[in-house]
Design an enzyme around this catalytic site. Structure first.
Site, PDB file in Angstrom:
ATOM      1  N   ASP A 272      -0.905  34.073  59.407  1.00  0.00           N
ATOM      2  CA  ASP A 272      -2.265  33.647  59.724  1.00  0.00           C
ATOM      3  C   ASP A 272      -2.719  34.190  61.075  1.00  0.00           C
ATOM      4  O   ASP A 272      -3.889  34.528  61.259  1.00  0.00           O
ATOM      5  CB  ASP A 272      -2.348  32.118  59.723  1.00  0.00           C
ATOM      6  CG  ASP A 272      -2.261  31.547  58.318  1.00  0.00           C
ATOM      7  OD1 ASP A 272      -2.252  32.338  57.349  1.00  0.00           O
ATOM      8  OD2 ASP A 272      -2.201  30.307  58.185  1.00  0.00           O
ATOM      9  N   GLY A 273      -1.783  34.276  62.027  1.00  0.00           N
ATOM     10  CA  GLY A 273      -2.132  34.808  63.341  1.00  0.00           C
ATOM     11  C   GLY A 273      -2.614  36.247  63.274  1.00  0.00           C
ATOM     12  O   GLY A 273      -3.464  36.670  64.066  1.00  0.00           O
TER      13      GLY A 273
ATOM     14  N   ARG B 260      -6.245  37.799  64.481  1.00  0.00           N
ATOM     15  CA  ARG B 260      -6.411  39.005  65.286  1.00  0.00           C
ATOM     16  C   ARG B 260      -7.270  40.030  64.554  1.00  0.00           C
ATOM     17  O   ARG B 260      -8.072  40.744  65.173  1.00  0.00           O
ATOM     18  CB  ARG B 260      -5.038  39.603  65.600  1.00  0.00           C
ATOM     19  CG  ARG B 260      -5.078  40.876  66.433  1.00  0.00           C
ATOM     20  CD  ARG B 260      -5.601  40.623  67.825  1.00  0.00           C
ATOM     21  NE  ARG B 260      -5.660  41.872  68.590  1.00  0.00           N
ATOM     22  CZ  ARG B 260      -6.181  41.968  69.807  1.00  0.00           C
ATOM     23  NH1 ARG B 260      -6.688  40.899  70.396  1.00  0.00           N
ATOM     24  NH2 ARG B 260      -6.199  43.136  70.434  1.00  0.00           N
TER      25      ARG B 260
ATOM     26  N   ASN C 139     -10.432  29.780  64.016  1.00  0.00           N
ATOM     27  CA  ASN C 139      -9.716  28.509  63.923  1.00  0.00           C
ATOM     28  C   ASN C 139     -10.263  27.454  64.881  1.00  0.00           C
ATOM     29  O   ASN C 139     -10.747  26.424  64.457  1.00  0.00           O
ATOM     30  CB  ASN C 139      -8.223  28.717  64.198  1.00  0.00           C
ATOM     31  CG  ASN C 139      -7.420  28.880  62.932  1.00  0.00           C
ATOM     32  OD1 ASN C 139      -7.973  28.997  61.847  1.00  0.00           O
ATOM     33  ND2 ASN C 139      -6.102  28.896  63.057  1.00  0.00           N
ATOM     34  N   GLU C 140     -10.129  27.718  66.164  1.00  0.00           N
ATOM     35  CA  GLU C 140     -10.538  26.706  67.128  1.00  0.00           C
ATOM     36  C   GLU C 140     -10.785  27.286  68.507  1.00  0.00           C
ATOM     37  O   GLU C 140     -10.290  28.358  68.847  1.00  0.00           O
ATOM     38  CB  GLU C 140      -9.493  25.584  67.249  1.00  0.00           C
ATOM     39  CG  GLU C 140      -8.226  25.963  67.989  1.00  0.00           C
ATOM     40  CD  GLU C 140      -7.185  26.643  67.164  1.00  0.00           C
ATOM     41  OE1 GLU C 140      -6.587  27.614  67.681  1.00  0.00           O
ATOM     42  OE2 GLU C 140      -6.950  26.226  66.015  1.00  0.00           O
TER      43      GLU C 140
ATOM     44  N   TYR D  53      -3.874  23.925  64.881  1.00  0.00           N
ATOM     45  CA  TYR D  53      -3.617  23.163  66.113  1.00  0.00           C
ATOM     46  C   TYR D  53      -4.172  21.746  66.007  1.00  0.00           C
ATOM     47  O   TYR D  53      -3.531  20.773  66.402  1.00  0.00           O
ATOM     48  CB  TYR D  53      -4.255  23.918  67.278  1.00  0.00           C
ATOM     49  CG  TYR D  53      -3.850  23.467  68.669  1.00  0.00           C
ATOM     50  CD1 TYR D  53      -2.804  22.577  68.891  1.00  0.00           C
ATOM     51  CD2 TYR D  53      -4.524  23.975  69.789  1.00  0.00           C
ATOM     52  CE1 TYR D  53      -2.443  22.191  70.172  1.00  0.00           C
ATOM     53  CE2 TYR D  53      -4.167  23.600  71.070  1.00  0.00           C
ATOM     54  CZ  TYR D  53      -3.130  22.705  71.259  1.00  0.00           C
ATOM     55  OH  TYR D  53      -2.778  22.329  72.530  1.00  0.00           O
TER      56      TYR D  53
ATOM     57  N   LEU E 180      -4.603  19.869  63.369  1.00  0.00           N
ATOM     58  CA  LEU E 180      -3.753  19.054  62.500  1.00  0.00           C
ATOM     59  C   LEU E 180      -2.517  18.579  63.253  1.00  0.00           C
ATOM     60  O   LEU E 180      -2.096  17.423  63.111  1.00  0.00           O
ATOM     61  CB  LEU E 180      -3.356  19.859  61.265  1.00  0.00           C
ATOM     62  CG  LEU E 180      -2.463  19.159  60.240  1.00  0.00           C
ATOM     63  CD1 LEU E 180      -3.191  17.985  59.611  1.00  0.00           C
ATOM     64  CD2 LEU E 180      -1.999  20.137  59.169  1.00  0.00           C
TER      65      LEU E 180
ATOM     66  N   ALA F 162      -3.161  14.822  73.046  1.00  0.00           N
ATOM     67  CA  ALA F 162      -2.377  13.789  73.740  1.00  0.00           C
ATOM     68  C   ALA F 162      -3.242  12.944  74.666  1.00  0.00           C
ATOM     69  O   ALA F 162      -3.027  12.896  75.870  1.00  0.00           O
ATOM     70  CB  ALA F 162      -1.241  14.442  74.532  1.00  0.00           C
TER      71      ALA F 162
END
Length: 293
Positions: A73-74, A78, A148-149, A191, A193, A213
Site C-alpha cells: 500500500d505504501g 508514493r 490516506n491521512e 493509521y 484504525l 493517544a
C-alpha cells in the site's frame, strides 16, 4: 495502450512480479511500457542492468492509460505523487504485507492483466485531502495532498501537544494528545484504525478526525462530511511539530496554522469484478476466522 510501472524498492518478490508483467505485456500488440525513473534507479542499484522491453519516463502525462504499482500500500501512496491529477487508473500488485490498496497477489497477475485488457474491471474513485499552511511552507508547494491521512504529531519531546481544532471556522475542541489524524475513508484502515478510528467504506463522503493517544479519555474519533474545512493550531513545550502527508513528513513551527480540506481531484483505483472492499476487509482483518464461528 501506454503503461507505466512503478515500485519503491527492488527485491526478489518485486523482481518476480516485474518479470511476469513485462513478459505478459511483451505478448500484446500496440502496448508501450515505461518504467518510472525512480523505480528504474532502484533496479539499477541491485541488478546493474535495465529491464528488457521498457523505456524510462521521469514525469507522467495524460497520455498514459494505466499505472501498475508493484509493492504494498505504501508503494501506491508514493505512486499517486506521480499520477497527481492526471486521472491515470492505478492497479496494485501486492508484494508487501497487508495490502488494502494493492490487492493483486503475484500468482494472480496474469488473470488480472487479462481482465484489464478485456475491460472486465471497475473503477473506485478515492477522495484525497489537501493541506494549506499559513505561513506557506515549501514542502507543500506541489505535493500538498494525501490519499490516506494528514497527521500532526509531537517532534522532539515526550510531552503531549495541544491541537486546537476548528471545523468551518467553528471551534471544536483542543486535543491534548500525542497528535491528531485527519483521515479519508481510504486511510481509515491505516493509521487511524491503529489509533481506534472506525473503518469507513471508500464510497462514503466523509473524513474522520482521530486523536493519537489522547490524555482526556472522553476524546473519541469524529466522523465529519468531506465538505468540511478543518483548521489546526498546535501548541506544546517544543517550538516545532511534525506534519505527515501519508509517508511524507515536514517540520512546522508552532505559529503555523494548518487548513485541511478535500482535494480538487480524486485517484482512480482499478478493482477486478470479483473483488469488493467488504471482501478485502474480511480477508485482511481476518473477520470470521474465530474457530467458534
Amino acid at each position: 495502450m501506454k503503461i507505466a510501472i512503478f515500485g519503491q524498492a527492488f527485491n526478489l518478490s518485486t523482481e518476480e512480479a516485474l518479470v511476469i508483467i513485462l513478459n505478459y505485456l511483451k505478448s500484446k500488440e500496440n502496448v508501450s511500457v515505461y518504467l518510472i525513473s525512480e523505480f528504474n534507479e532502484k533496479i539499477h542499484e541491485e541488478k546493474q542492468t535495465n529491464p528488457d522491453y521498457a523505456e524510462i519516463v521521469t514525469v507522467l502525462d495524460a497520455s498514459f492509460d494505466l499505472l501498475i504499482s508493484i509493492g504494498g500500500d505504501g508503494t501506491i501512496l508514493r505512486a499517486i505523487t506521480h499520477v497527481q491529477d492526471l486521472n491515470i487508473p492505478i492497479i496494485g500488485v501486492n508484494t508487501g504485507r497487508l495490502g488494502f490498496l494493492a490487492t493483486i497477489q503475484s500468482q494472480a497477475i496474469v488473470p488480472a492483466m487479462d481482465a484489464i485488457f478485456s475491460k472486465a474491471y471497475k473503477i473506485s474513485e478515492r477522495n484525497l485531502l489537501a493541506i494549506e499552511t499559513s505561513p506557506k511552507h515549501d514542502a507543500f508547494k506541489t505535493l500538498n495532498f494525501a490519499l490516506n491521512e494528514i497527521a500532526v504529531s509531537r517532534k522532539n519531546t515526550t510531552s503531549m501537544i495541544t491541537v486546537e481544532t476548528r471545523l468551518n471556522d467553528e471551534y471544536l475542541t483542543s486535543y491534548w494528545s500525542d497528535g491528531l489524524i485527519v483521515s479519508t475513508p481510504t486511510g481509515s484502515t491505516g493509521y487511524s484504525l491503529s489509533c481506534g478510528g472506525p473503518v469507513i467504506t471508500p464510497d462514503t463522503n466523509s473524513f474522520v478526525i482521530t486523536p493519537i493517544a489522547p490524555h482526556n479519555l472522553s476524546a473519541r474519533p469524529l466522523i465529519i462530511t468531506d465538505s468540511t474545512e478543518i483548521q489546526l493550531k498546535v501548541n506544546g513545550r517544543e517550538d516545532n511539530f511534525l506534519v505527515s502527508l501519508d509517508s511524507r513528513i515536514a517540520t512546522l513551527s508552532n505559529d503555523t496554522i494548518i487548513t485541511i480540506k478535500k482535494a480538487s481531484f480524486s485517484i482512480k483505483l482499478i478493482e477486478l469484478l470479483e473483488e469488493s472492499f467488504l471482501d478485502t476487509l474480511r480477508k485482511k482483518l481476518l473477520w470470521g476466522e474465530d474457530k467458534r464461528n
